[in-house]
Design a protein around this motif. Sequence first.
Motif, PDB file in Angstrom:
ATOM      1  N   PHE A 163      -2.739  -1.493 -15.300  1.00 13.64           N
ATOM      2  CA  PHE A 163      -3.260  -0.129 -15.363  1.00 13.64           C
ATOM      3  C   PHE A 163      -4.792  -0.133 -15.439  1.00 13.64           C
ATOM      4  CE2 PHE A 163       0.891   1.510 -17.489  1.00 13.64           C
ATOM      5  CZ  PHE A 163       1.532   1.392 -16.265  1.00 13.64           C
ATOM      6  N   LEU A 164      -5.348  -1.086 -16.195  1.00 11.85           N
ATOM      7  CA  LEU A 164      -6.805  -1.185 -16.289  1.00 11.85           C
ATOM      8  C   LEU A 164      -7.402  -1.602 -14.942  1.00 11.85           C
ATOM      9  CD1 LEU A 164      -9.439  -1.204 -17.893  1.00 11.85           C
ATOM     10  CD2 LEU A 164      -8.917  -3.563 -18.586  1.00 11.85           C
ATOM     11  N   ALA A 165      -6.778  -2.579 -14.292  1.00 15.03           N
ATOM     12  CA  ALA A 165      -7.252  -2.995 -12.967  1.00 15.03           C
ATOM     13  C   ALA A 165      -7.192  -1.836 -11.984  1.00 15.03           C
ATOM     14  CB  ALA A 165      -6.418  -4.173 -12.466  1.00 15.03           C
ATOM     15  N   SER A 166      -6.160  -1.010 -12.098  1.00 16.21           N
ATOM     16  CA  SER A 166      -6.031   0.146 -11.200  1.00 16.21           C
ATOM     17  C   SER A 166      -7.139   1.158 -11.438  1.00 16.21           C
ATOM     18  CB  SER A 166      -4.662   0.805 -11.406  1.00 16.21           C
ATOM     19  OG  SER A 166      -3.613  -0.091 -11.104  1.00 16.21           O
ATOM     20  N   ASP A 167      -7.555   1.301 -12.703  1.00 12.03           N
ATOM     21  CA  ASP A 167      -8.673   2.207 -12.983  1.00 12.03           C
ATOM     22  C   ASP A 167      -9.957   1.723 -12.313  1.00 12.03           C
ATOM     23  OD1 ASP A 167      -7.106   3.871 -14.515  1.00 12.03           O
ATOM     24  OD2 ASP A 167      -7.636   2.927 -16.421  1.00 12.03           O
ATOM     25  N   TRP A 168     -10.136   0.413 -12.209  1.00 12.65           N
ATOM     26  CA  TRP A 168     -11.334  -0.143 -11.562  1.00 12.65           C
ATOM     27  C   TRP A 168     -11.253  -0.031 -10.044  1.00 12.65           C
ATOM     28  CZ3 TRP A 168     -11.276  -5.444 -14.582  1.00 12.65           C
ATOM     29  CH2 TRP A 168     -11.667  -5.223 -15.907  1.00 12.65           C
ATOM     30  N   LEU A 169     -10.095  -0.380  -9.490  1.00 12.18           N
ATOM     31  CA  LEU A 169      -9.970  -0.547  -8.043  1.00 12.18           C
ATOM     32  C   LEU A 169      -9.522   0.709  -7.315  1.00 12.18           C
ATOM     33  CD1 LEU A 169      -8.335  -4.090  -8.091  1.00 12.18           C
ATOM     34  CD2 LEU A 169     -10.583  -3.528  -7.164  1.00 12.18           C
ATOM     35  N   ALA A 170      -8.944   1.656  -8.043  1.00  9.55           N
ATOM     36  CA  ALA A 170      -8.489   2.895  -7.399  1.00  9.55           C
ATOM     37  C   ALA A 170      -8.708   4.078  -8.334  1.00  9.55           C
ATOM     38  CB  ALA A 170      -7.015   2.763  -7.019  1.00  9.55           C
ATOM     39  N   PRO A 171      -9.946   4.316  -8.745  1.00  5.89           N
ATOM     40  CA  PRO A 171     -10.203   5.405  -9.705  1.00  5.89           C
ATOM     41  C   PRO A 171      -9.883   6.768  -9.099  1.00  5.89           C
ATOM     42  CG  PRO A 171     -12.258   4.583  -8.773  1.00  5.89           C
ATOM     43  CD  PRO A 171     -11.181   3.654  -8.309  1.00  5.89           C
ATOM     44  N   GLY A 172      -9.272   7.598  -9.930  1.00  6.28           N
ATOM     45  CA  GLY A 172      -9.004   8.964  -9.497  1.00  6.28           C
ATOM     46  C   GLY A 172      -7.687   9.171  -8.795  1.00  6.28           C
ATOM     47  N   LEU A 173      -6.992   8.102  -8.428  1.00  2.48           N
ATOM     48  CA  LEU A 173      -5.710   8.249  -7.749  1.00  2.48           C
ATOM     49  C   LEU A 173      -4.587   8.392  -8.772  1.00  2.48           C
ATOM     50  CD1 LEU A 173      -5.866   5.611  -4.843  1.00  2.48           C
ATOM     51  CD2 LEU A 173      -6.240   8.082  -4.722  1.00  2.48           C
ATOM     52  N   PRO A 174      -3.468   9.010  -8.386  1.00  2.00           N
ATOM     53  CA  PRO A 174      -2.295   9.019  -9.269  1.00  2.00           C
ATOM     54  C   PRO A 174      -1.876   7.584  -9.621  1.00  2.00           C
ATOM     55  CG  PRO A 174      -1.986  10.522  -7.429  1.00  2.00           C
ATOM     56  CD  PRO A 174      -3.238   9.761  -7.146  1.00  2.00           C
ATOM     57  N   THR A 175      -1.220   7.434 -10.768  1.00  2.00           N
ATOM     58  CA  THR A 175      -0.943   6.105 -11.308  1.00  2.00           C
ATOM     59  C   THR A 175      -0.207   5.211 -10.326  1.00  2.00           C
ATOM     60  OG1 THR A 175      -0.868   6.994 -13.555  1.00  2.00           O
ATOM     61  CG2 THR A 175       0.176   4.856 -13.189  1.00  2.00           C
ATOM     62  N   ARG A 176       0.857   5.692  -9.731  1.00  2.00           N
ATOM     63  CA  ARG A 176       1.643   4.839  -8.833  1.00  2.00           C
ATOM     64  C   ARG A 176       0.860   4.488  -7.570  1.00  2.00           C
ATOM     65  NH1 ARG A 176       7.098   4.548 -10.330  1.00  2.00           N
ATOM     66  NH2 ARG A 176       7.668   3.874  -8.240  1.00  2.00           N
ATOM     67  N   SER A 177       0.100   5.435  -7.053  1.00  2.00           N
ATOM     68  CA  SER A 177      -0.714   5.144  -5.868  1.00  2.00           C
ATOM     69  C   SER A 177      -1.804   4.132  -6.199  1.00  2.00           C
ATOM     70  CB  SER A 177      -1.347   6.427  -5.331  1.00  2.00           C
ATOM     71  OG  SER A 177      -0.365   7.344  -4.923  1.00  2.00           O
ATOM     72  N   ALA A 178      -2.410   4.283  -7.391  1.00  2.00           N
ATOM     73  CA  ALA A 178      -3.446   3.341  -7.813  1.00  2.00           C
ATOM     74  C   ALA A 178      -2.870   1.943  -7.992  1.00  2.00           C
ATOM     75  CB  ALA A 178      -4.085   3.826  -9.107  1.00  2.00           C
ATOM     76  N   MET A 179      -1.664   1.846  -8.569  1.00  2.00           N
ATOM     77  CA  MET A 179      -1.014   0.541  -8.718  1.00  2.00           C
ATOM     78  C   MET A 179      -0.719  -0.091  -7.364  1.00  2.00           C
ATOM     79  SD  MET A 179       1.669   1.188 -11.828  1.00  2.00           S
ATOM     80  CE  MET A 179       2.415  -0.422 -11.508  1.00  2.00           C
ATOM     81  N   ALA A 180      -0.267   0.722  -6.430  1.00  2.00           N
ATOM     82  CA  ALA A 180       0.042   0.205  -5.096  1.00  2.00           C
ATOM     83  C   ALA A 180      -1.211  -0.343  -4.424  1.00  2.00           C
ATOM     84  CB  ALA A 180       0.661   1.311  -4.241  1.00  2.00           C
ATOM     85  N   ALA A 234       0.818  -1.212   0.000  1.00  2.00           N
ATOM     86  CA  ALA A 234       0.000   0.000   0.000  1.00  2.00           C
ATOM     87  C   ALA A 234       0.854   1.266   0.000  1.00  2.00           C
ATOM     88  CB  ALA A 234      -0.929  -0.006   1.211  1.00  2.00           C
ATOM     89  N   SER A 235       2.056   1.196   0.573  1.00  2.00           N
ATOM     90  CA  SER A 235       2.923   2.374   0.625  1.00  2.00           C
ATOM     91  C   SER A 235       3.524   2.720  -0.727  1.00  2.00           C
ATOM     92  CB  SER A 235       4.053   2.134   1.628  1.00  2.00           C
ATOM     93  OG  SER A 235       4.965   1.158   1.129  1.00  2.00           O
ATOM     94  N   GLY A 236       3.485   1.765  -1.666  1.00  2.00           N
ATOM     95  CA  GLY A 236       4.105   1.986  -2.969  1.00  2.00           C
ATOM     96  C   GLY A 236       5.568   1.619  -3.009  1.00  2.00           C
ATOM     97  N   ALA A 237       6.086   1.056  -1.914  1.00  2.00           N
ATOM     98  CA  ALA A 237       7.506   0.713  -1.868  1.00  2.00           C
ATOM     99  C   ALA A 237       7.888  -0.344  -2.891  1.00  2.00           C
ATOM    100  CB  ALA A 237       7.872   0.234  -0.456  1.00  2.00           C
ATOM    101  N   MET A 238       6.931  -1.184  -3.315  1.00  2.00           N
ATOM    102  CA  MET A 238       7.233  -2.254  -4.257  1.00  2.00           C
ATOM    103  C   MET A 238       6.800  -1.932  -5.686  1.00  2.00           C
ATOM    104  SD  MET A 238       8.603  -4.125  -2.050  1.00  2.00           S
ATOM    105  CE  MET A 238       9.081  -5.432  -3.164  1.00  2.00           C
ATOM    106  N   THR A 239       6.232  -0.750  -5.905  1.00  2.00           N
ATOM    107  CA  THR A 239       5.710  -0.423  -7.233  1.00  2.00           C
ATOM    108  C   THR A 239       6.810  -0.389  -8.282  1.00  2.00           C
ATOM    109  OG1 THR A 239       3.921   0.849  -6.211  1.00  2.00           O
ATOM    110  CG2 THR A 239       4.354   1.250  -8.536  1.00  2.00           C
ATOM    111  N   SER A 240       7.967   0.157  -7.941  1.00  2.00           N
ATOM    112  CA  SER A 240       9.071   0.211  -8.901  1.00  2.00           C
ATOM    113  C   SER A 240       9.523  -1.183  -9.303  1.00  2.00           C
ATOM    114  CB  SER A 240      10.246   0.991  -8.312  1.00  2.00           C
ATOM    115  OG  SER A 240       9.885   2.337  -8.072  1.00  2.00           O
ATOM    116  N   VAL A 241       9.523  -2.112  -8.346  1.00  2.00           N
ATOM    117  CA  VAL A 241       9.894  -3.491  -8.648  1.00  2.00           C
ATOM    118  C   VAL A 241       8.892  -4.102  -9.612  1.00  2.00           C
ATOM    119  CG1 VAL A 241      10.310  -5.783  -7.656  1.00  2.00           C
ATOM    120  CG2 VAL A 241      11.010  -3.730  -6.404  1.00  2.00           C
TER     121      VAL A 241
END
Length: 391
Positions: free
Chosen positions: A243-260, A221-228
């Motif tokens: 990226f598509l899953a992030s749009d569903w599960l974390a809409p509106g958040l910045p890309t890296r935060s949504a991925m995390a 959740a912190s995004g520490a593993m996003t770069s990996v």
Amino acid sequence: MGAPGPPPASVARLLERGVAPLDGARRRVFGLLRRSELAIAIVARPDRRIATLAAANALGAFAMAVFAPSALLVLGPVLLGVLHVAADVRYLVLRRGLPSWWRGVVWTACAALVGVRGAQEHFGSAAALLRAEHALLAAWLGAAIVAGALASRAWRRVALAAAAAVALSAAALAAPRGFRLVLAHAHNLVALALWLALFRRRVRAVAWPLGLVLAGTALLASGAMTSVTLRAGWLDAFGLHLFLASDWLAPGLPTRSAMALTACYAFLQSVHYAVWLLLIPQEDHPGRRTTTFRMSARSLRRDFGDAGLAAVAVLAGLVLLGALRSALGTRNLVLSLASFHGYLELALLAYFYVRGDVGRRAAEARQERSGHARGVVDRGGPEIAAQPAAP
């Protein structure tokens, strides 16, 4: 007219034949484990065995969430979605001694929610259908509190549960889309709460795997593993890009935060499945011994009956067949129609809390340990009793 043929094989016989090879493999694995004192020490002690299973799942799920999050998001619901919903029903309803009228309410609510979700799949998620879904949740929570109150007359617990249910229902009806999204993330933690509250006898014994789950959640959740994940991960699997899953599960958040947050969801969803399919079955078995696959098959048939077990098998098979044509579409449909189980968990948690079941197994375990300790003191302790009398 010819002689009648042999009767068709019973469901029980078919099950036992089907799992016989698995029991053979199980015997060979246990034969290998007997060569290791460490393996014996883990397998023979229920608390150690369950904690090791929980830790192994947490580590494996964390690795998948980092390196193959999209695959985890698709394969989990496709392979385990039907089975884990069946486990929900088995351990929260079929095995819990519910009054017949309350069990009828549970079945009616499940069917109604599946119907509403089916309508949403056909007509789209209109605001009226979303509010109808959450109105059903509010009514179900109210019925759960009434059912628990009739069994316990514990009015303080009734008041606390009612306050929580009113707040939850008000939030759901005021912001139905936001509530659905929050619930999608939060319900993965409800399984952990139910495991610890209803089934676990000694929470301390599983503190270290719970620590792994919390640490994995915090890291993701912190995004520490996003770069990996971006550098070495498998981002696109079975038609689902991260990226598509992030749009569903974390809409509106910045890309890296949504991925995390999406990787965190994938991790906790896997933990959720493991709780229902590995940990709770281990906890709920009498004596918490390891069981053969044949014993498990017989237990499943006792709980579900022939028709129920056939329905679970057919649904699981249909999902697998659908996944061969469209893994992503099948995954989305499974998650939508099976979403009633999240409401089932909330309603039954409210019911068991008001009824007084929460923490009961842990309290019984403490009493057993206390009684055993008093018995040892009364007898002078096992070491003293075993010593020969002084000359």
